[in-house]
Design an enzyme around this catalytic site. Structure first.
Site: not given
Length: 367
Positions: A152-154
């Site tokens: 999961h990439c912020p």
């Protein structure tokens, strides 16, 4: 109930802060490069035109791939991986883990599953109430199971997985090109402003600060993006996700970090597709459906197939080299119904070697 809903909305709003920050930096870089550098600092018309053309090409590809990475919805398991209503009720009523696993094994009998938990059990998500397909993981930030989840990439406020992994790689590539181009073309004017050679020639007094800061920002992003981009290129070449790089997938014969590796070229095709003309475009061309994946059968998985080699009488078994199966065979095996210790299946295939010597591969499922 209301405070929980409000808290969830606040969390979703705060999750967009990194994306807004990147958007603001990109918008400022566009203004600083086009207006402050090309319009107010560079005096040569030819140099201005060349810089503006290449800048806008890299800018468009960067924004396009970034947009696709952000707004492509993560792919989720299909309905066939959900427990039937009756089985789901039985699963929820059961308190013993052994009985729950029996229910899952029966439900997974018709599903193309190769991987297991570390304890050899069926991978099941209690939150989403689905049997997890191979390489699928639950994302706590997105609160869903994501097919071939990488991380999961912020910075994109999205889960990077099967549906947008190619877009993410291109986003890293074009952002690196964008920053490198800015840093390379701004360098000479950065030096001239730093030595006060252009301070009196610039048509805008603020141009000096924009150009100096633009070079520092571009160089800083270059360094950070280069390491991340290199790491993901290595993952693509190995056909691994970030999760699998830290925790190898577990097959029936044990964990195997190269279990999904098909060779360098086929690994690249898994992400970018067969047609090279589409590789550099942020359009979906990845192979497969995200639910099943061809596997490397060098270390034979007893649930997938056991590989027995029967050499010719005049040829020793030690002289026969065992390599990965070709892609059509892997695709066939990926779509076969797994017995999961129920029933017997037998498939025989004849394979001709490069020297026209016949080797019979007997594929016997675990009985």
């Amino acid at each position: 109930m209301a405070p929980t809903h409000v808290l969830r909305c606040c969390q979703r709003g705060l999750a967009w802060i990194p994306v807004v920050f990147i958007a603001l930096v990109v918008c400022w870089s566009y203004y600083a490069y086009v207006v402050e550098l090309c319009v107010f600092t560079i005096t040569g018309a030819g140099e201005q035109i060349v810089y503006l053309i290449f800048f806008h090409l890299s800018f468009i590809m960067f924004v396009w791939s970034y947009w696709k990475t952000i707004f492509t919805k993560p792919a989720n398991p299909s309905k066939e991986f959900c427990l039937p209503k009756a089985e789901k009720e039985r699963y929820e009523k059961e308190e013993r883990p052994e009985s729950q696993q029996e229910i899952l094994w029966r439900a997974a009998n018709s599903l193309p599953l190769y991987t297991r938990t570390g304890a050899g059990a069926i991978r099941y998500c209690d939150r989403c109430q689905v049997i997890k397909p191979d390489r699928c993981h639950h994302c706590s930030a997105c609160d869903m199971c994501v097919l071939k989840m990488d991380h999961h990439c912020p910075w994109v406020n999205n889960c990077v997985g099967f549906s947008n992994y190619k877009f993410f790689i291109l986003f890293l590539a074009y952002s690196l090109v964008y920053c490198l181009f800015i840093a390379a073309t701004v360098l000479q004017y950065f030096i001239k402003f730093w030595t006060n050679e252009l301070e009196n020639e610039a048509r805008d007094p603020q141009a000096k600060f924009h150009v100096l800061f633009l070079f520092f920002v571009a160089a800083m992003f270059c360094i950070s993006i280069l390491s991340l981009f290199s790491y993901h290129l290595w993952l693509v070449g190995k056909n691994r996700s970030t999760i699998e790089a830290f925790r190898a997938p577990v097959f029936r014969t044990g964990s195997d970090k190269n279990g999904f590796s098909l060779g360098f070229r086929k690994n690249i095709a898994q992400v970018f597709g067969d047609q090279k003309k589409y590789w550099l475009l942020p359009i979906f061309t990845s192979q497969g459906d995200g639910l099943t994946f061809p596997t490397r059968l060098v270390n034979a998985d007893v649930e997938q197939a056991t590989v027995n080699l029967h050499p010719e009488p005049n040829r020793r078994a030690a002289d026969i080299s065992v390599g990965p199966f070709d892609e059509p065979q892997n695709s066939l095996l990926s779509n076969q119904q797994h017995t999961n210790n129920i029933g017997d299946h037998l498939v025989s295939n004849a394979v001709t070697s490069a020297e026209s010597e016949a080797v019979t591969l007997s594929l016997e499922s675990e009985s």
